[in-house]
Structures are given as C-alpha cells and as structure tokens.
Write an enzyme that holds these catalytic residues in place. Structure first.
Site, PDB file in Angstrom:
ATOM      1  N   ASP A 129     -33.058 -19.198 -11.906  1.00 46.80           N
ATOM      2  CA  ASP A 129     -34.355 -19.812 -11.598  1.00 46.80           C
ATOM      3  C   ASP A 129     -34.338 -20.636 -10.313  1.00 46.80           C
ATOM      4  O   ASP A 129     -34.698 -21.822 -10.319  1.00 46.80           O
ATOM      5  CB  ASP A 129     -34.836 -20.695 -12.766  1.00 46.80           C
ATOM      6  CG  ASP A 129     -35.256 -19.883 -13.980  1.00 46.80           C
ATOM      7  OD1 ASP A 129     -35.525 -18.681 -13.830  1.00 46.80           O
ATOM      8  OD2 ASP A 129     -35.319 -20.457 -15.085  1.00 46.80           O
ATOM      9  N   GLU A 179     -41.646 -12.424 -13.676  1.00 42.23           N
ATOM     10  CA  GLU A 179     -40.736 -13.399 -13.053  1.00 42.23           C
ATOM     11  C   GLU A 179     -39.701 -12.651 -12.211  1.00 42.23           C
ATOM     12  O   GLU A 179     -39.016 -11.754 -12.706  1.00 42.23           O
ATOM     13  CB  GLU A 179     -40.055 -14.223 -14.138  1.00 42.23           C
ATOM     14  CG  GLU A 179     -39.008 -15.149 -13.559  1.00 42.23           C
ATOM     15  CD  GLU A 179     -38.498 -16.184 -14.530  1.00 42.23           C
ATOM     16  OE1 GLU A 179     -39.241 -16.561 -15.473  1.00 42.23           O
ATOM     17  OE2 GLU A 179     -37.355 -16.624 -14.354  1.00 42.23           O
ATOM     18  N   HIS A 226     -36.161 -12.492 -13.570  1.00 43.39           N
ATOM     19  CA  HIS A 226     -36.026 -11.594 -14.721  1.00 43.39           C
ATOM     20  C   HIS A 226     -36.000 -10.139 -14.262  1.00 43.39           C
ATOM     21  O   HIS A 226     -35.331  -9.301 -14.861  1.00 43.39           O
ATOM     22  CB  HIS A 226     -37.178 -11.809 -15.705  1.00 43.39           C
ATOM     23  CG  HIS A 226     -37.177 -13.179 -16.305  1.00 43.39           C
ATOM     24  ND1 HIS A 226     -38.120 -13.582 -17.230  1.00 43.39           N
ATOM     25  CD2 HIS A 226     -36.360 -14.228 -16.126  1.00 43.39           C
ATOM     26  CE1 HIS A 226     -37.865 -14.829 -17.577  1.00 43.39           C
ATOM     27  NE2 HIS A 226     -36.808 -15.248 -16.920  1.00 43.39           N
ATOM     28  N   ASP A 272     -29.949 -16.153 -15.325  1.00 42.47           N
ATOM     29  CA  ASP A 272     -31.294 -16.549 -14.918  1.00 42.47           C
ATOM     30  C   ASP A 272     -31.225 -17.935 -14.267  1.00 42.47           C
ATOM     31  O   ASP A 272     -31.468 -18.952 -14.917  1.00 42.47           O
ATOM     32  CB  ASP A 272     -32.189 -16.562 -16.167  1.00 42.47           C
ATOM     33  CG  ASP A 272     -33.657 -16.676 -15.826  1.00 42.47           C
ATOM     34  OD1 ASP A 272     -34.009 -16.547 -14.642  1.00 42.47           O
ATOM     35  OD2 ASP A 272     -34.455 -16.887 -16.750  1.00 42.47           O
ATOM     36  N   HIS A 287     -44.649 -26.265 -21.492  1.00 42.62           N
ATOM     37  CA  HIS A 287     -44.404 -25.910 -22.896  1.00 42.62           C
ATOM     38  C   HIS A 287     -44.777 -27.149 -23.716  1.00 42.62           C
ATOM     39  O   HIS A 287     -44.523 -28.279 -23.268  1.00 42.62           O
ATOM     40  CB  HIS A 287     -42.928 -25.668 -23.197  1.00 42.62           C
ATOM     41  CG  HIS A 287     -42.285 -24.534 -22.486  1.00 42.62           C
ATOM     42  ND1 HIS A 287     -41.565 -24.687 -21.342  1.00 42.62           N
ATOM     43  CD2 HIS A 287     -42.186 -23.224 -22.812  1.00 42.62           C
ATOM     44  CE1 HIS A 287     -41.057 -23.524 -20.970  1.00 42.62           C
ATOM     45  NE2 HIS A 287     -41.420 -22.610 -21.839  1.00 42.62           N
ATOM     46  N   ASP A 305     -44.131 -15.821 -12.091  1.00 41.92           N
ATOM     47  CA  ASP A 305     -43.203 -16.956 -12.138  1.00 41.92           C
ATOM     48  C   ASP A 305     -42.373 -16.845 -10.875  1.00 41.92           C
ATOM     49  O   ASP A 305     -41.450 -16.026 -10.771  1.00 41.92           O
ATOM     50  CB  ASP A 305     -42.287 -16.868 -13.368  1.00 41.92           C
ATOM     51  CG  ASP A 305     -42.848 -17.635 -14.560  1.00 41.92           C
ATOM     52  OD1 ASP A 305     -43.974 -18.140 -14.469  1.00 41.92           O
ATOM     53  OD2 ASP A 305     -42.135 -17.738 -15.579  1.00 41.92           O
TER      54      ASP A 305
HETATM   55  C1  XLS Z   1     -37.516 -18.508 -19.069  1.00 40.90           C
HETATM   56  C2  XLS Z   1     -38.935 -18.192 -19.087  1.00 40.90           C
HETATM   57  C3  XLS Z   1     -39.819 -19.397 -19.147  1.00 40.90           C
HETATM   58  C4  XLS Z   1     -41.239 -18.933 -19.318  1.00 40.90           C
HETATM   59  C5  XLS Z   1     -42.068 -19.850 -20.103  1.00 40.90           C
HETATM   60  O1  XLS Z   1     -36.670 -17.723 -18.680  1.00 40.90           O
HETATM   61  O2  XLS Z   1     -39.229 -17.450 -17.953  1.00 40.90           O
HETATM   62  O3  XLS Z   1     -39.651 -20.154 -18.018  1.00 40.90           O
HETATM   63  O4  XLS Z   1     -41.820 -18.652 -18.086  1.00 40.90           O
HETATM   64  O5  XLS Z   1     -41.590 -20.007 -21.376  1.00 40.90           O
HETATM   65 NI    NI Z   2     -36.274 -17.401 -15.684  1.00 40.16          NI
HETATM   66 NI    NI Z   3     -40.471 -17.796 -16.467  1.00 35.72          NI
END
Ligand code: XLS
Ligand code: NI
Ligand code: NI
Length: 479
Positions: A352, A311, A314, A350, A145, A339
């Site tokens: 991740d 993703e 998500h 989330d 970003h 992702d």
């Molecule tokens: C966050 C988003 C971010 C995007 C890019 O939840 O997935 O990581 O991939 O802004």
């Molecule tokens: Ni995410």
């Molecule tokens: Ni993402």
C-alpha cells in the site's frame, strides 16, 4: 550571522523543509493536557499541524515540498476541472491509524496527539486531527472503516454507541464541503472473524457481520457518503480439505443481497462496491481479480447492484497490471472507484505505497478518462507511509506526491489524446474489421459456412505489424 538570519536564508533558498513555519498569528498546538484544546466557551482551538499551511499549487518549478507541482484543483483539462477528474479522498485507516508496525517490527509512528489509548475521547481527538489534515491538504473527501474511527465496545450495542458519538463529531467537522467518498465495515481484524465474515462457518459470526454492515451503512448514509465498500478481508480459504466452497459462496451472495435490500430500505443512493484482492491473508480469495469479482454478482442475480473498487497493489498481487484491472472493470461497465496506491514489485505483499510511477499513473488516468471520470467514485489513497517515515510532515508530503503523480498522469493523457497517434495506431490495427464482412462478424451475422467460403476466396491472409515498439515510443514521449 544570527540563528534567525540563517533561518531566513534557508527559507529564501527553499532549503528548509517546512518553508511555511509560523508566519502570522501564533498557533495553539494541540496538547494532551487539554490546556490548549478547549477555551472557556467550550470551543476547540488546538492545532495538530502547527506550521503547516494550506497546501497550494506552485507549479513544476517549485522546490517547496509542501506545495503541489502538478495538481491544480481548479485547472481544466480535457473538459473537466482536475479536482473533478480526481475526486481525491484521504483514507482514515492509513493516514490516521497507520502505526508503521509490520509483521516483524513494532509501531514507529507516535503522533503528538495520540495518548496510547483506544478510548472514545482519543477517537474524537484523532477525528479532529484528521479533518485539520484534510482541510490543509485541500481535498473534499475521506474514507473510513467503522472500527478505525471508533473503538469496539464490550457489546455490539456499546460499539454502536461509540460509533454514533464519533460520527456525530465527524458530521460537524465535515461542514458543508467534505463528504465520505465511501464508508465500509471492518470485518477482518477481530478474532471472531478468523474464519471470515459472510463466509464464516459460524452462523453467529454471519449475523454479527450483518449487524455491523447494517450499522456502517446507516452511518455512511447519515454522513452523506457517496459509496459503500465491501472488501473480502478473510473471504477465502487456506485449504479445500476443510472448506465447503459452494456453501461459503452462497452465503456471501445472500449477505450481499441483504445489503442491497438494506440500502434500498434506508434510501441510501450510493454505489455498492466490491474489491478484488488475491491471497493475503488466505491462500485462495474468492474475489481474486476484477474478472472473478465481476462474475460473482452475475452468477447470483445481483448484476447492476455492484461496481468494482480497483486497487493497483491488489492488481499486482493477482499477476495483472493495474491498467489491465481497470480496463477489465471499465469495459464491463463496472469501474466504480480506485484505491490509489502501488506495490513493491519485489516484496510481493500488499505494501500500500503511494503511487509515484508516472508511467503507471498515465495508464491509470487513461482508463479514468476513457471511463468519462469516476463519479460518484473517486481516488482513495489506500496508501501509507513507510515504516521509516516518522515526521508529521511526511503525512502531507506523501499525499502531495501521490496527488501530483496522478495529476501528471492526467496531463500526459491529455497530451496523448491531443497528439492522437496512439489512437490512430490502434484504429489502423483493427481496420480490416471496418469492412462489410467485419461488420457482419461484429453483428453476430457471420456463420462458419460463410466464413469458410470467404477464407477460400481470399486465400492466405495478409498479416500486418502490431507496431508494439512504436506504441511504446509514442507513450514514452508523452511522459
Ligand atoms: C486492504 C483493502 C482495504 C479496503 C477497504 O487491502 O484494500 O484497504 O480498501 O477495506
Ligand atoms: Ni491494499
Ligand atoms: Ni484497498
């Protein structure tokens, strides 16, 4: 036994986590006093990850945590090199900016090269660390970003100048081999984005977001980026009582149209991606799941201009499996990028995390293989260390583990395809449509009158078993 001998023994037995500790010329660990960082010719010589070698493939029997057990970049599987199936990318935000903070806890990660400031000098040093990491991991791509890599200035012009300085260094560090898989604009952290960016009720914020995306597209193009992502962030609403939903959606469409126009104007040939994410931070996100997100460009005359960045975490949050979301994107010709991460099934946030579930990785790779790969997209590690993992080497271990998991998924897909029985089971399931009437239905040439005549003629239809458990048994045997 002397301490030295104990170390040698541990290394031989592979019991020491950093099996590669400083063999060869001594390195110059980066330090904040600049002593080690720059020599008289102004050349940087600090090392951020001393003692960590370039990660190599050692095969499944290796116990060395700093080696690949399943990912062998140059090995061909199903007609393509593993590295070309995967196109792995390191996410700057999690890997180089992740602090370990969560809504209840303070940051836990203090990497030795961080000085606690948000200065441009710090951003540059961090960028060097990032590229040393990428090179040692042996991948060719990264994602960022705008505001992760360079700090906000007091004005937009100052922010742009900060970005230009850091991007110039990134370009140099990329060399001839490394490229951004994608760039994006961070349109969610700053307080002025509290109502959203393209969907904000404030025209000033809409304009600011446009300027930020314009610049982020320019630098992504300059760095040779292959894609550009829009992720909704705060593009949703908490309550309809104070929200004009139609107006916000229309604004978002105008914004994306302007991005398409700008892409063409600057000659950026990369794919534009939009990313579904339900809830979090707003109760209703416009880009809830793959199907909702896919229908948006269609409605607004933007078909063909956007693909989807799916993703896995998500997907879980939207109540779907990752495989479902990937397949929804794929059959619509919209699977652009992944992702690569996973969520925690119990936490519901989330999180991740790096993907470590081999079954899930196999399903993910099934979609990728059916798609013929992801290029110009790839796998971005939108994944972070847990709050409790605080060693520098954990950054490597987590990526290696995520890469190996997906590599294993790919190997399993090859096994399933060579075996062929799963595909045969699916073929058989639908074979009643491989008939004259079936073909007429699929060609849209069977009307209700004709079908009624057939139904009368055939009588009570025969219905076969779906063989669900057999399908699961075949799948399991490939893992
Ligand atoms: C966050 C988003 C971010 C995007 C890019 O939840 O997935 O990581 O991939 O802004
Ligand atoms: Ni995410
Ligand atoms: Ni993402």
């Amino acid at each position: 036994m002397e301490a030295k001998d104990i170390l040698v023994l541990l290394l031989c037995l592979n019991l020491f986590p950093l099996a590669a500790i400083a063999v060869g010329p001594p390195t110059c660990p980066v330090d904040l006093d600049e002593e080690c960082n720059v020599d008289s010719s102004d050349k940087w010589k600090g090392e951020f990850f001393p003692g960590i070698p370039k990660i190599k493939y050692e095969g499944p029997s290796s116990k060395n945590p700093l080696s690949y057990k399943w990912y062998n970049a140059e090995e061909e599987i199903l007609g393509k090199k593993m590295k070309d199936w995967m196109r792995f990318s390191v996410a700057f935000w999690h890997t180089s900016r992740g602090t370990g903070g969560d809504p209840f806890g303070a940051p836990t990660k203090f990497w030795p090269w961080e000085d606690g400031t948000n200065s441009v000098a710090m951003a540059n040093r961090r960028m060097r660390a990032h590229f040393e990491f990428i090179n040692k991991l042996g991948v060719d791509r990264w994602c960022f970003h705008d505001r992760d890599i360079a700090p906000d200035g007091k004005t937009l012009a100052e922010s742009n100048a900060n970005l230009d300085e850091v991007v110039a260094l990134a370009k140099e560090l990329q060399g001839t081999k490394i490229l951004p898989l994608w760039g994006t604009a961070q349109l969610f952290m700053h307080p002025h984005y509290m109502h959203g960016a393209a969907t904000s009720s404030e025209v000033g914020v809409y304009a600011y977001a446009a300027a930020q995306v314009k610049k982020a597209m320019e630098v992504t193009h300059y760095l040779g980026g292959e894609n550009f992502v829009f992720w909704g962030g705060r593009e949703g609403y908490q309550s309809l009582l104070n929200t004009d939903m139609k107006r916000e959606l229309d604004h978002m469409a105008r914004f994306l149209q302007a991005a398409v126009d700008w892409k063409k104007k600057i000659g950026f040939n990369g794919t534009l991606l939009i990313e579904p994410k339900p809830q979090e931070p707003t109760k209703h996100q416009y880009d809830w799941d793959a199907a909702t997100t896919a229908s948006f460009p269609q409605k607004y005359g933007l078909s063909g201009e956007f693909k989807l960045n799916i993703e896995c975490n998500h997907a879980t949050l939207s109540g779907h499996s990752c495989h479902h979301e990937l397949e929804t994107a794929r059959i619509n010709g919209l699977l652009g990028n992944i992702d690569a991460n996973t969520g925690d099934p119990q936490i519901g946030w989330d999180t991740d995390q790096f993907l470590t579930d081999i079954g899930e990785a196999t399903l993910v790779m099934l979609s990728v293989v059916r798609n013929g790969g992801l290029a110009p997209g790839g796998f971005n590690f939108d994944a972070k260390l847990r709050r409790e993992s605080t060693d520098v080497e954990d950054l490597f271990i987590s990526h290696i583990s995520g890469m190996d998991t997906l590599a294993r998924g790919l190997r399993n897909v090859a096994k399933l395809m060579e075996d062929g029985s799963l595909a045969e089971l699916v073929r058989k399931r639908y074979e009643s449509f491989d008939t004259e009437i079936g073909a007429q239905i699929e060609a849209g040439k069977a009307d209700f009158e004709m079908l009624e005549t057939k139904a009368m003629e055939w009588g009570e239809p025969r219905v076969h078993s779906a063989k669900q458990e057999l399908a699961e048994m075949i799948f399991q045997s490939a893992l």
